[in-house]
Design a protein around this motif. Structure first.
Motif, PDB file in Angstrom:
ATOM      1  N   LEU A  16      -2.621 -11.875   2.759  1.00  0.00           N
ATOM      2  CA  LEU A  16      -3.429 -11.231   3.399  1.00  0.00           C
ATOM      3  C   LEU A  16      -4.429 -11.955   4.363  1.00  0.00           C
ATOM      4  N   HIS A  17      -4.401 -11.513   5.758  1.00  0.00           N
ATOM      5  CA  HIS A  17      -4.956 -12.270   6.724  1.00  0.00           C
ATOM      6  C   HIS A  17      -6.244 -11.752   7.243  1.00  0.00           C
ATOM      7  N   THR A  18      -6.108 -10.400   7.831  1.00  0.00           N
ATOM      8  CA  THR A  18      -7.141  -9.617   8.191  1.00  0.00           C
ATOM      9  C   THR A  18      -7.589  -8.431   7.042  1.00  0.00           C
ATOM     10  N   VAL A  19      -9.065  -8.472   7.156  1.00  0.00           N
ATOM     11  CA  VAL A  19      -9.592  -7.381   6.076  1.00  0.00           C
ATOM     12  C   VAL A  19      -9.620  -6.129   6.707  1.00  0.00           C
ATOM     13  N   ASP A  20      -8.738  -5.289   6.754  1.00  0.00           N
ATOM     14  CA  ASP A  20      -8.713  -3.966   7.297  1.00  0.00           C
ATOM     15  C   ASP A  20      -7.733  -3.109   6.356  1.00  0.00           C
ATOM     16  N   ALA A  21      -7.909  -1.770   6.339  1.00  0.00           N
ATOM     17  CA  ALA A  21      -7.147  -0.906   5.233  1.00  0.00           C
ATOM     18  C   ALA A  21      -5.669  -1.077   5.237  1.00  0.00           C
ATOM     19  N   GLU A  22      -5.032  -1.360   6.412  1.00  0.00           N
ATOM     20  CA  GLU A  22      -3.372  -1.325   6.271  1.00  0.00           C
ATOM     21  C   GLU A  22      -3.225  -2.650   5.408  1.00  0.00           C
ATOM     22  N   SER A  23      -3.838  -3.923   5.958  1.00  0.00           N
ATOM     23  CA  SER A  23      -3.544  -5.109   5.242  1.00  0.00           C
ATOM     24  C   SER A  23      -3.801  -5.067   3.799  1.00  0.00           C
ATOM     25  N   LEU A  24      -5.052  -4.489   3.468  1.00  0.00           N
ATOM     26  CA  LEU A  24      -5.342  -4.408   2.122  1.00  0.00           C
ATOM     27  C   LEU A  24      -4.518  -3.565   1.338  1.00  0.00           C
ATOM     28  N   SER A  25      -3.957  -2.550   1.441  1.00  0.00           N
ATOM     29  CA  SER A  25      -2.735  -1.581   1.061  1.00  0.00           C
ATOM     30  C   SER A  25      -1.525  -2.428   0.889  1.00  0.00           C
ATOM     31  N   ALA A  26      -1.184  -3.310   1.782  1.00  0.00           N
ATOM     32  CA  ALA A  26      -0.152  -4.109   1.738  1.00  0.00           C
ATOM     33  C   ALA A  26      -0.054  -4.949   0.742  1.00  0.00           C
ATOM     34  N   MET A  27      -1.294  -5.716   0.552  1.00  0.00           N
ATOM     35  CA  MET A  27      -1.507  -6.699  -0.471  1.00  0.00           C
ATOM     36  C   MET A  27      -1.677  -5.990  -2.157  1.00  0.00           C
ATOM     37  N   VAL A  28      -2.230  -4.700  -2.031  1.00  0.00           N
ATOM     38  CA  VAL A  28      -2.049  -4.220  -3.414  1.00  0.00           C
ATOM     39  C   VAL A  28      -0.598  -3.865  -3.995  1.00  0.00           C
ATOM     40  N   ALA A  29       0.240  -3.409  -2.785  1.00  0.00           N
ATOM     41  CA  ALA A  29       1.734  -3.459  -3.237  1.00  0.00           C
ATOM     42  C   ALA A  29       2.321  -4.453  -3.683  1.00  0.00           C
ATOM     43  N   ASP A  30       1.721  -5.805  -3.260  1.00  0.00           N
ATOM     44  CA  ASP A  30       2.389  -7.037  -3.605  1.00  0.00           C
ATOM     45  C   ASP A  30       1.884  -7.418  -4.898  1.00  0.00           C
ATOM     46  N   GLY A  31       0.920  -6.585  -5.474  1.00  0.00           N
ATOM     47  CA  GLY A  31       0.566  -7.056  -7.029  1.00  0.00           C
ATOM     48  C   GLY A  31       1.340  -7.217  -8.065  1.00  0.00           C
ATOM     49  N   ASP A  32       2.586  -6.191  -7.999  1.00  0.00           N
ATOM     50  CA  ASP A  32       3.506  -6.310  -9.167  1.00  0.00           C
ATOM     51  C   ASP A  32       4.151  -7.764  -9.181  1.00  0.00           C
TER      52      ASP A  32
ATOM     53  N   ASP B 179      -3.182 -16.102 -20.542  1.00  0.00           N
ATOM     54  CA  ASP B 179      -3.806 -15.131 -21.535  1.00  0.00           C
ATOM     55  C   ASP B 179      -4.396 -14.093 -21.074  1.00  0.00           C
ATOM     56  N   VAL B 180      -4.909 -14.067 -19.815  1.00  0.00           N
ATOM     57  CA  VAL B 180      -5.779 -13.176 -19.284  1.00  0.00           C
ATOM     58  C   VAL B 180      -5.518 -13.201 -17.537  1.00  0.00           C
ATOM     59  N   ILE B 181      -5.580 -12.148 -16.999  1.00  0.00           N
ATOM     60  CA  ILE B 181      -5.116 -12.090 -15.456  1.00  0.00           C
ATOM     61  C   ILE B 181      -6.374 -11.335 -14.967  1.00  0.00           C
ATOM     62  N   GLY B 182      -6.859 -12.024 -13.856  1.00  0.00           N
ATOM     63  CA  GLY B 182      -7.979 -11.581 -13.050  1.00  0.00           C
ATOM     64  C   GLY B 182      -7.337 -11.191 -11.640  1.00  0.00           C
ATOM     65  N   TYR B 183      -7.367  -9.805 -11.137  1.00  0.00           N
ATOM     66  CA  TYR B 183      -6.999  -9.346 -10.124  1.00  0.00           C
ATOM     67  C   TYR B 183      -8.183  -9.507  -9.015  1.00  0.00           C
ATOM     68  N   ALA B 184      -8.013 -10.605  -8.275  1.00  0.00           N
ATOM     69  CA  ALA B 184      -9.247 -10.827  -7.536  1.00  0.00           C
ATOM     70  C   ALA B 184      -9.326 -10.464  -6.072  1.00  0.00           C
ATOM     71  N   CYS B 185      -9.258  -9.428  -5.993  1.00  0.00           N
ATOM     72  CA  CYS B 185      -9.563  -8.660  -4.581  1.00  0.00           C
ATOM     73  C   CYS B 185     -10.283  -7.362  -4.730  1.00  0.00           C
ATOM     74  N   LEU B 186     -11.575  -7.237  -4.410  1.00  0.00           N
ATOM     75  CA  LEU B 186     -12.395  -5.895  -4.784  1.00  0.00           C
ATOM     76  C   LEU B 186     -12.235  -5.191  -3.896  1.00  0.00           C
ATOM     77  N   VAL B 187     -12.287  -5.131  -2.486  1.00  0.00           N
ATOM     78  CA  VAL B 187     -12.282  -3.996  -1.640  1.00  0.00           C
ATOM     79  C   VAL B 187     -10.713  -3.431  -1.518  1.00  0.00           C
ATOM     80  N   ALA B 188      -9.682  -4.505  -1.720  1.00  0.00           N
ATOM     81  CA  ALA B 188      -8.307  -3.882  -1.672  1.00  0.00           C
ATOM     82  C   ALA B 188      -8.035  -2.963  -2.631  1.00  0.00           C
ATOM     83  N   VAL B 189      -8.839  -3.075  -3.751  1.00  0.00           N
ATOM     84  CA  VAL B 189      -8.548  -1.924  -4.793  1.00  0.00           C
ATOM     85  C   VAL B 189      -9.390  -0.716  -4.239  1.00  0.00           C
TER      86      VAL B 189
END
Length: 262
Positions: free
Chosen positions: A54-70, A82-92
């Motif tokens: 993620l470089h730029t905080v825009d809707a397209e980039s955020l959606s691409a980041m979410v897809a990379d979560g797997d 033991d625990v995983i924190g998904y640390a991007c608030l606005v992407a979600v």
């Protein structure tokens, strides 16, 4: 003949708690603020991150980041965290109403499929659950995003019964620049808000926007509970691990934490 110089492995009887984080590749704040907050926990723990581009905080980039979560979740499962924190608030939150519930469940399935029992929490879900746990239904909010993304955050919180009485956003698009914002300036931003009717303050509605040095100062000045993406996420990490705080740090989100193992 079998060589006799092969030793027997010796494992530690108690391993430290392993905390995994999925962070934007340009994030520099969560791996700073969450470990600082966790210094108040006596039990040994370590941090392990996987990064999604993620470089730029825009809707397209955020959606691409979410897809990379797997991929990120699978990598952290390999580390037996033991625990995983998904640390991007606005992407979600840009993924629509209820997105944190869907994404937490989905990433939990990825983790299980890769042989791990780690609980998955998200910064978006942590903020919602923390505000509701504190009984905070009306907030003032500070964010670094362009106005349209901040509106997305406001609408998302409203979907969970949290209304925003006033807000300010800084319109910073480059995520590295967000990480360079001065946390001390947050006091002035809060002073410019109309806090009439507010029951709490979201001081940083972004995992990359530094806020920790200002949290307790804003609480003291306003008399309102103050929550940030980092303090809410740390709260849920502590809860997931069943840990206890030895000192009060990070404002109301951690001062009122219920230590329960999920």
């Amino acid at each position: 003949m079998t060589p006799d110089h092969v030793g027997r492995p010796s494992f530690a009887r108690e391993s430290p708690h392993r905390i995994g984080m999925i962070v934007p590749s340009s994030n520099t704040t969560m791996e700073t603020e969450v470990p600082r907050l966790m210094e108040a926990v006596a039990e040994p723990h370590t941090f392990h991150s996987s990064r999604a581009r993620l470089h730029t905080v825009d809707a397209e980039s955020l959606s691409a980041m979410v897809a990379d979560g797997d991929r990120c979740a699978a990598e952290l499962a390999d580390a037996a965290v033991d625990v995983i924190g998904y640390a991007c608030l606005v992407a979600v939150m840009t993924q629509g109403p209820g997105a944190h519930e869907r994404i937490e469940d989905h990433l939990s399935e990825i983790v299980r499929a890769n042989g791990s029992e780690a609980r998955v929490v998200s910064s978006a879900g942590a903020l919602v659950r923390t505000l509701r746990s504190l009984g905070t239904s009306k907030v003032a909010l500070v964010a670094p995003y362009v106005p349209s993304l901040t509106r997305t955050v406001i609408d998302y919180l409203e979907g969970y019964g949290v209304d925003t009485v006033d807000w300010v956003t800084l319109a910073v698009e480059d995520n590295c620049d967000v990480g360079r914002l001065d946390a001390e300036s947050l006091l002035d931003h809060v002073r410019g808000l109309d806090l009439t009717g507010a029951e709490g303050i979201v001081l940083s509605a972004c995992v990359q926007m530094p806020s920790l040095p200002a949290v307790e100062r804003v609480e003291a000045e306003t008399g309102l509970p103050v929550v940030s993406a980092a303090t809410a996420t740390t709260r849920e990490i502590i809860q997931a691990l069943g840990l206890a705080l030895q000192e009060t740090v990070g404002g109301s989100a951690l001062r009122r934490v219920e230590t329960v193992r999920a």
